[in-house]
Design an enzyme around this catalytic site. Structure first.
Site, PDB file in Angstrom:
ATOM      1  N   GLU A1057       0.847  -1.183   0.000  1.00 19.41           N
ATOM      2  CA  GLU A1057       0.000   0.000   0.000  1.00 19.41           C
ATOM      3  C   GLU A1057       0.889   1.242   0.000  1.00 19.41           C
ATOM      4  O   GLU A1057       2.035   1.195   0.447  1.00 19.41           O
ATOM      5  CB  GLU A1057      -0.903   0.011   1.239  1.00 19.41           C
ATOM      6  CG  GLU A1057      -2.055  -0.956   1.176  1.00 19.41           C
ATOM      7  CD  GLU A1057      -3.023  -0.636   0.061  1.00 19.41           C
ATOM      8  OE1 GLU A1057      -3.456   0.538  -0.042  1.00 19.41           O
ATOM      9  OE2 GLU A1057      -3.333  -1.534  -0.734  1.00 19.41           O
ATOM     10  N   SER A1075       0.973  -3.867 -11.649  1.00 16.90           N
ATOM     11  CA  SER A1075       0.944  -4.463 -10.317  1.00 16.90           C
ATOM     12  C   SER A1075       0.005  -3.676  -9.412  1.00 16.90           C
ATOM     13  O   SER A1075      -0.440  -2.563  -9.743  1.00 16.90           O
ATOM     14  CB  SER A1075       2.352  -4.464  -9.716  1.00 16.90           C
ATOM     15  OG  SER A1075       2.786  -3.132  -9.487  1.00 16.90           O
ATOM     16  N   HIS A1076      -0.290  -4.245  -8.241  1.00 14.86           N
ATOM     17  CA  HIS A1076      -1.233  -3.600  -7.316  1.00 14.86           C
ATOM     18  C   HIS A1076      -0.769  -2.200  -6.928  1.00 14.86           C
ATOM     19  O   HIS A1076      -1.554  -1.238  -6.969  1.00 14.86           O
ATOM     20  CB  HIS A1076      -1.385  -4.464  -6.060  1.00 14.86           C
ATOM     21  CG  HIS A1076      -2.164  -3.787  -4.980  1.00 14.86           C
ATOM     22  ND1 HIS A1076      -3.541  -3.706  -5.002  1.00 14.86           N
ATOM     23  CD2 HIS A1076      -1.768  -3.109  -3.871  1.00 14.86           C
ATOM     24  CE1 HIS A1076      -3.954  -3.035  -3.936  1.00 14.86           C
ATOM     25  NE2 HIS A1076      -2.895  -2.675  -3.241  1.00 14.86           N
ATOM     26  N   VAL A1077       0.524  -2.081  -6.567  1.00 14.39           N
ATOM     27  CA  VAL A1077       0.997  -0.770  -6.112  1.00 14.39           C
ATOM     28  C   VAL A1077       0.946   0.244  -7.249  1.00 14.39           C
ATOM     29  O   VAL A1077       0.695   1.445  -7.024  1.00 14.39           O
ATOM     30  CB  VAL A1077       2.410  -0.883  -5.509  1.00 14.39           C
ATOM     31  CG1 VAL A1077       3.461  -1.133  -6.573  1.00 14.39           C
ATOM     32  CG2 VAL A1077       2.762   0.356  -4.698  1.00 14.39           C
ATOM     33  N   ARG A1080      -2.657   1.329  -7.491  1.00 17.68           N
ATOM     34  CA  ARG A1080      -2.982   2.201  -6.358  1.00 17.68           C
ATOM     35  C   ARG A1080      -2.417   3.600  -6.569  1.00 17.68           C
ATOM     36  O   ARG A1080      -3.048   4.600  -6.218  1.00 17.68           O
ATOM     37  CB  ARG A1080      -2.423   1.635  -5.053  1.00 17.68           C
ATOM     38  CG  ARG A1080      -2.796   0.196  -4.756  1.00 17.68           C
ATOM     39  CD  ARG A1080      -4.258   0.005  -4.543  1.00 17.68           C
ATOM     40  NE  ARG A1080      -4.715   0.494  -3.258  1.00 17.68           N
ATOM     41  CZ  ARG A1080      -5.988   0.488  -2.884  1.00 17.68           C
ATOM     42  NH1 ARG A1080      -6.906   0.047  -3.720  1.00 17.68           N
ATOM     43  NH2 ARG A1080      -6.356   0.922  -1.706  1.00 17.68           N
TER      44      ARG A1080
END
Length: 1472
Positions: A1057, A1075-1077, A1080
């Site tokens: 996060e 990717s997730h980051v 985000r």
């Protein structure tokens, strides 16, 4: 012969001045070392002694030859031991030698000089009687050093290892006698030692063999003598006549003597020496040399000056390999140089000074690259399948066994315990084994008084004889005021009787001594014990107690808990360290005793041994303390330890890498006289070069007391000092650069106080002898020394030059064809400036050697030490080649990288990833050479993957070694700085460090060619903030920054996060763009970018605490510092004007009354957007796009299961932990574990089975109850992921009510994919809606969306030209995930539907079966190497994305897979 005679005679002869000695020295070819181009041979020089003003006397068995002044290059005194030739009457019996062996033991040797054809008798008489006394002997024939074993021997003679004969003496009164009969007329002398076999006593002649010359057989003409230079010329002619064959050393010797015989025959026919010279020189060097040899010079230049000048000319010419003709010509040119000086009026004395200073004018051209012995200038690398060097051995953690069994304390331990409780701080504590008894020595200090406590459980009365010392080894009588009652003063000592302790149990009684010392002027106490008329010593030496702090006494709690270490082993090592400090012999014996425990403890046990040995090798531990040990005893214990290590290497392949590191710290060692030669050869150096005092004598004493690896450095320092024309600063430079200071020299038990101080006339002899001595030192101490390692494998024979019998090491059997020549090539090129051919030769040698390293043989360790030395030589050569790469192109750097990587792979246990990186570099080189498009882009991906491989290896070393270094270092009191950098230094010393340096050189070159720039901007958002530098983003992901913050993070994995208050994340790491980051960051309007330039990154880190403005574009970031007042006018895009975040709310979902539903029943009240979207696609997308069958466990099922009677206890426990969660986020893990305890209601099982089967999906329970349990556990893991840290803190940041978050579970059949992809139908980096951006990985998509290191293949594609995808990055992910046919359970929460909140990817999707991690070989992947296949697959992905975006009418974030060329879409959602 061709090599020795035609090329190297100049080096071995011309370059050494004449040295007077008791006999001529022979080089390895049997050719006298000081002969070539001399006007007189060594024998002639010796014969001239009688014509010189020299006086001779015979004292104590040695002939002392003294001359007031000798020419340059000769020693001032020549000492010929009794082995020197004594004149003999050819018809009588003469005393050949009389020797004092040991005290009153005398040896007398009488030789009868026979008439021609008769037998020579040699009679020995020794004043010593023993049934096991033998003569260890052999004959010397034809000037050869090798012992000849005559067939005519006395009765009882035995052959000793085919190297010598052993003939028994016969008792005769109080003497022992022996008679030899020599009937071989070619035997020139006999050489021998006398041995008492039972007592193992060797009688030597001042450390040398005895040598007795036999009467010489008359040959051809009386007193005939052939000058050695003519013999060499004749040998050269014979070599040419025989077709310039390659002779063995033995054949060379035979040929040399055959040449002498031919010349003697010619002289016997009446030809004079002058005529022979004229004929030979006319044939070989022409008329000019003939005239020169005949010319009559009034002022003839002394040969020693001409030879020295020739040597200087040879050095100036670059040390070329001259032919025979060139050697002769160079000698005459040197003479002409000196003749010119003579004609200027320069005297010989002045000339000598000018020569040594290099002031003689000479014209010499440096020779261009002349051919060396190895016929080719470059090794032809064999084509090998790289998979042949594949190792997939991985070691695993072994649960440590407790080897320490609880046992009662012994009597002396109870005594020590009592004294420790009463006394002050402990200075030292040692326990000695005395057969089956013990001796304890405890030293404490309190209020300035030192107390020495000694205790033993010996039953008989014990007397202590002791003294005090101001320096080690000293015995001083103790002052009267410190003597215990009843003590007796002696000369330089005192005697004290023991006191028997009070104990009701006789078995716990001890005899003890207590002594108090008030004076600080004493540093220790030597002592021995007397019991029953026998002296008790410490393994032959005096006991010694030090009054200074010894090994740091650290309580175990101070050293940490020892987690991730073999703690019991390390504790035992620490307990035995005081014993190990006595000498290397003790340390290596202790290590050998512990090695099996270390092996049983697995990788961490061997890591403990490595750490201990490394602390020793880096001088963090004491090497020697108050203990004398012979070098042969050290080498024997090294041999024992290395034998055990080689055995483990053969039987436990998973530990080979760490075993190699241990071996490299220990040294080879060796049985027999290899170690003893260290003692003996220093005496020879001192004797040969007249340097018996000062520093050389101090070093000699140190070597005799306890040799160590320091001696290799000292020897090198002396060589460097002499080569620098005796510049003492060079001596200290070599010492200091290798960790030896003046203080360390003084710290030895036999300290070295003096600096070296040699005369210039000693230079040549010292360089020769110290160079030979270095080989002996390295043979014992330096396992990784290339020359000694090659010698040990190829075999060598040193016949002994005036000392001992000699050493013979046989070649290792089974070496591959051509291997000796390959090693010869390596040795001849090892110092070349152009290192590329050397690197190829070294690696070819390692490849050829590798199959032998996989076999178990008794010489395995010799092969291992050779491989370690070759590995080390590769690293050294690469570092030396950096300059060569400074002005070269990318292809050469890539080639060097491939060589360095091959070297690392050959030394690694688990090298699969390294091999695929190597295959990648080979493919990149091929692309570059063929000018293929995107070669630099592809090479950059291989570079990134190689860096990841190095990072993983560094992390492995850190995980395995550092805990042991910290724990053992604390126990042993090792300097904290040495502990802190322990693993870092291990890595720096290995192949990975040089490889990393090469990658750093290539990176900017590739980025420039591929137009990559210094940045990859993932989220291009302008930002203003204060710079904060962190190691890992993961460690700060839950933090809230009070002011706008630019995070510079070394590590970003992809699943983290982004902390509150963060406006930018800049990293050198390479997370995927999707990717997730990354998602985000884009959703949160946070600037996110990867920086490839280490200089830019360093500058950003240097701005720590400063306020910066970042202005990104799609491919770059410009930044500058702002003043404090400028912050008000700037704003970050992720904050609203009032600084608040968008308000979000969740709606609690209710149980719909169904445990399972089909895709046709998916509604917003039952499932999340993920399930609804996949249902919507069915039947609407083109038929060539596959959609997997899906069912779901709807919202509310988890809560329903939790309320079931089956799970009342779980529900209660979960409720309590949720209350604790408000103040203790650390309970999240406990909550997840509690969810996994849920039981499945029967109705849920039945409904899910019915729905799955009716939808055409396989039911797991059909394969057995265990398969259903696997499926049920996967479902619970999806529910439990509601409480994973990332998701929990994410909802808290946006103030979502976590209780309102509901989790449906989407159930899909897994497609065993060839590739997986993620599509963003609007380019997320540029925001270009006309362009699709996608990433592709091998295998399942979890490696793309999860925290798996490396980059995916990325490409863009214009929507108006979907058949022309453009690759923007090649893959660097080392791991692909693959799975059998199975079911996956995907999270589908109501939090993923919120606009403005990127809830996707926060929760887990769990397959029923565990994925298999496969290391990927991209060099054989058609998606990489087949252009047509690549274009077809990427176009299909782009067209699928375009079709789905068109269906929804908005940008989409799509996940899918490819199986057998068919595209499947597994989910889609709006692109944020």
């Amino acid at each position: 012969m061709s090599h020795i005679i035609s090329h190297n005679l100049f080096h071995k002869s011309l370059l050494h001045p004449v040295v007077l000695d008791h006999r001529s020295k022979l080089n390895s070819s049997g050719i006298p070392a000081n002969s070539l181009l001399q006007s007189a041979s060594v024998n002639q020089t010796v014969s001239r002694i009688g014509k010189s003003p020299i006086t001779t006397t015979f004292r104590a068995g040695k002939l002392n030859v003294r001359k007031s002044k000798l020419p340059l290059g000769t020693r001032g005194a020549v000492i010929a031991s009794p082995r020197a030739v004594l004149a003999m009457d050819p018809t009588s019996e003469h005393l050949a030698g009389k020797f004092n062996l040991d005290g009153n033991i005398e040896l007398q040797v009488v030789v009868s000089a026979p008439s021609p054809g008769s037998i020579t008798h040699v009679n020995f008489q020794v004043t010593y009687i023993s049934d096991s006394l033998v003569l260890h002997w052999g004959g010397i024939r034809d000037r050869k050093e090798k012992w000849v074993l005559p067939s005519r021997c006395p009765n009882g003679t035995k052959n000793y290892k085919n190297r010598a004969l052993r003939s028994p003496f016969v008792k005769s009164g109080s003497n022992s006698c022996l008679k030899l009969e020599i009937d071989d007329p070619t035997m020139q002398a006999i050489e021998f030692l006398i041995v008492d076999e039972t007592q193992n006593i060797w009688f030597k002649n001042n450390g040398e063999n005895f040598y007795i010359k036999l009467p010489v057989k008359q040959m051809f003409i009386p007193n005939a003598s052939i000058p050695e230079d003519l013999v060499q010329i004749q040998a050269y002619i014979r070599w040419e006549r025989n077709g310039k064959q390659m002779y063995t050393p033995e054949q060379e010797k035979v040929e040399y003597e055959a040449a002498r015989t031919e010349l003697l025959e010619k002289m016997a026919s009446g030809i004079s020496v002058e005529d022979l010279r004229a004929r030979l020189t006319n044939k070989n060097v022409g008329h000019e040399n003939k005239q020169t040899s005949r010319s009559d010079t009034k002022n003839k230049i002394p040969d020693d000056l001409a030879q020295t000048q020739a040597y200087i000319r040879w050095e100036k010419a670059g040390k070329p390999n001259y032919s025979h003709d060139e050697q002769l010509r160079e000698f005459e040119e040197a003479r002409k140089d000196l003749q010119a000086e003579l004609e200027k009026g320069v005297s010989f004395d002045e000339m000598r000074k000018k020569i040594m200073k290099g002031e003689i004018e000479t014209k010499v051209m440096k020779q261009p690259g002349l051919k060396k012995r190895y016929a080719v200038e470059r090794v032809q690398r064999k084509k090998r399948d790289l998979m042949q060097i594949l190792n997939k051995y991985t070691s695993h953690f072994v649960e440590e066994k407790d080897y320490t069994e609880p046992k009662a304390l012994t009597a002396v331990e109870l005594y020590a315990q009592a004294k420790e409780q009463k006394g002050g701080p402990i200075l030292s504590k040692e326990k000695y084994k005395l057969a089956d008894k013990e001796l304890l020595v405890l030293v404490t200090k309190s209020s300035g008084t030192i107390k020495i406590h000694l205790a033993t459980n010996i039953k008989e009365p014990v007397t202590l004889r002791w003294a005090l010392s101001r320096k080690a080894g000293e015995w001083l009588a103790p002052p009267q005021n410190v003597l215990p009652p009843g003590s007796i003063s002696l000369n330089e000592a005192a005697e004290t009787q023991s006191t028997i302790s009070d104990s009701a149990d006789p078995s716990y009684q001890v005899q003890s001594f207590e002594i108090e010392i008030d004076e600080d002027r004493f540093i220790g106490m030597p002592f021995v014990l007397l019991c029953g008329g026998n002296w008790i010593r410490n393994e032959g030496s005096d006991f010694y107690v030090e009054f200074v702090q010894g090994v740091k006494q650290v309580k175990k709690k101070d050293a940490g808990d020892g987690k991730r270490t073999a703690r019991s082993l390390l504790d035992k090592i620490a307990d035995m360290e005081s014993e190990a400090q006595k000498s290397f012999m003790h340390r290596f014996n202790i290590a050998a005793d512990l090695i099996h425990q270390a092996k049983d403890a697995g990788e961490l046990g061997l890591a403990g041994i490595l750490v201990w040995m490394r602390f020793m090798a880096t001088r963090q531990l004491i090497w020697n303390k108050n203990y004398n040990v012979k070098p042969r005893e050290i080498s024997r214990t090294q041999d024992r330890l290395t034998d055990l290590l080689q055995n483990i290497y053969a039987t436990h392949p998973q530990y080979r890498e760490i075993l190699r590191m241990i071996l490299s710290t220990v040294g080879r060692g060796g049985e027999g006289d290899v170690g003893q030669r260290i003692r003996d050869e220093i005496l020879v150096i001192q004797r040969n070069n007249d340097c018996k005092g000062g520093m050389m004598e101090e070093w000699h004493q140190k070597l005799h007391n306890n040799t160590s690896p320091d001696d290799v450095i000292i020897c090198q320092a002396l060589i460097d000092y002499i080569k620098s024309d005796f510049d003492i600063s060079v001596y200290w430079k070599t010492l200091n650069e290798n960790g030896i200071t003046k203080e360390r020299l003084l710290s030895y038990d036999r300290a070295i106080h003096s600096e070296p101080g040699f005369r210039r006339d000693q230079k040549v002899g010292l360089l020769r002898d110290l160079g030979n001595y270095m080989r002996t030192l390295k043979a014992v101490h330096s396992g990784a020394d290339l020359e000694s390692a090659v010698s040990n494998c190829m075999g060598y024979k040193s016949e002994g030059q005036g000392f001992m019998v000699g050493v013979r090491v046989n070649p290792v059997s089974g070496l591959p064809t051509g291997f000796p020549e390959l090693l010869q090539f390596v040795l001849e090129h090892v110092e070349d400036k152009n290192v590329e051919p050397l690197l190829e030769g070294l690696l070819e040698a390692r490849q050829a050697l590798r199959p032998l390293l996989l076999k178990s043989t008794d010489r395995l360790k010799d092969l291992l030490f050779l491989d370690i030395a070759l590995d080390s030589a590769v690293r050294t050569a690469i570092e030396r080649g950096y300059e060569e790469l400074s002005n070269t192109g990318s292809e050469k750097i890539m080639y060097f990288i491939s060589l360095a990587l091959e070297n690392l792979a050959l030394s690694s246990d688990d090298n699969e990833d390294l091999i695929y990186c190597l295959k990648g570099w080979n493919h990149a080189l091929s692309m570059s050479r063929s000018k293929t498009d995107h070669w630099a882009l592809y090479a950059k991906s291989v570079l990134d993957r190689t860096r990841l491989a190095l990072a993983r290896k560094a992390e492995l070393y850190q995980r395995v070694l550092q805990p042991s270094a910290e724990y053992l270092g604390s126990l042993l009191g090792v300097d904290q700085w040495a502990v802190n950098i322990f693993t870092e230094e291990i890595i720096r010393a290995g192949s990975a460090a040089s490889l990393s340096s090469l990658l750093n050189r290539l990176d900017p070159v590739l980025r420039k060619v591929a137009n990559l720039g210094s940045w990859q901007v993932i989220s291009p958002v302008e930002a203003v903030g204060y710079v904060v530098v962190v190691d890992e983003l993961l460690t700060v992901q839950n933090k809230s920054y009070e002011q706008p913050t630019i995070l510079v993070a070394r590590s970003v994995k992809g699943e983290e996060e982004i902390p509150d208050g963060t406006v930018a994340v800049l990293t050198p790491d390479m997370p995927d763009v999707l990717s997730h980051v990354s998602v985000r960051a884009r959703n949160g309007k946070v600037c996110f970018a990867t920086c490839f330039d280490p200089n830019i990154l360093a500058d950003l880190q240097a701005n720590k605490g400063k306020l910066l403005l970042l202005k990104p574009t799609s491919g770059d970031i410009v930044y500058r510092e702002l003043k404090e007042g400028e912050l008000e006018g700037a704003s970050s895009s992720n904050l609203k004007e009032d600084g608040s975040l968008t308000s979000l709310a969740l709606v609690r979902k209710q149980f719909c009354g169904r445990y399972a539903i089909s895709s046709e029943e998916f509604t917003s009240e039952m499932v999340g957007a993920k399930s609804r979207n996949i249902s919507y696609l069915k039947g609407k997308v083109p038929s060539w796009i596959g959609i997997p069958t899906s069912v779901a466990l709807p919202f509310g099922v988890f809560e329903k299961v939790l309320m079931d009677k089956l799970n009342q206890s779980v529900a209660k426990k979960l409720q309590l932990m949720k209350k604790k969660l408000e103040g203790e986020p650390t309970v999240l893990g406990e909550i997840r574990d509690t969810v996994l305890q849920l039981a499945a209601p029967p109705q849920l099982v039945q409904e899910l089975k019915t729905i799955m089967q009716s939808s055409g999906m396989p039911w797991p329970g059909d394969e057995g109850e265990q398969r259903w349990e696997q499926a049920w556990m996967a479902i619970k893991k999806v529910w439990a992921s509601k409480w994973n840290e990332r998701a929990y803190f994410s909802t808290r940041k946006v103030k979502l009510d976590h209780d309102y978050l509901c989790m449906a579970v989407l159930v899909q059949e897994i497609i065993n994919a060839d590739y997986a992809f993620v599509i963003h139908t609007t380019n997320p980096s540029s925001g270009d809606s006309s362009e699709i951006y996608a990433e592709v990985v091998k295998g399942l998509g979890e490696s793309l969306v999860g925290a798996y290191p490396g980059r995916a293949l990325s490409f863009i594609c214009k929507k108006n030209n979907l058949n022309s995808p453009q690759v923007t990055g090649y893959p660097s992910k080392p791991i692909g995930l693959f799975i059998r046919r199975s079911i996956i359970f995907r999270s589908d929460s109501n939090g993923e539907d919120l606009e403005g909140y990127a809830g996707a990817g926060l929760y887990d999707s769990v397959p029923m079966d565990e994925e298999e991690k496969v290391v990927i070989d991209y060099s054989s992947d058609p998606l990489i190497i087949d252009g047509n296949f690549q274009q077809l697959m990427l176009s299909s992905i782009a067209r699928a994305g375009s079709a789905i975006e068109e269906l929804y009418g908005s940008p989409q974030d799509i996940e899918g897979v490819i199986k057998d060329g068919k595209v499947y879409v597994v989910q889609t959602r709006p692109q944020v």
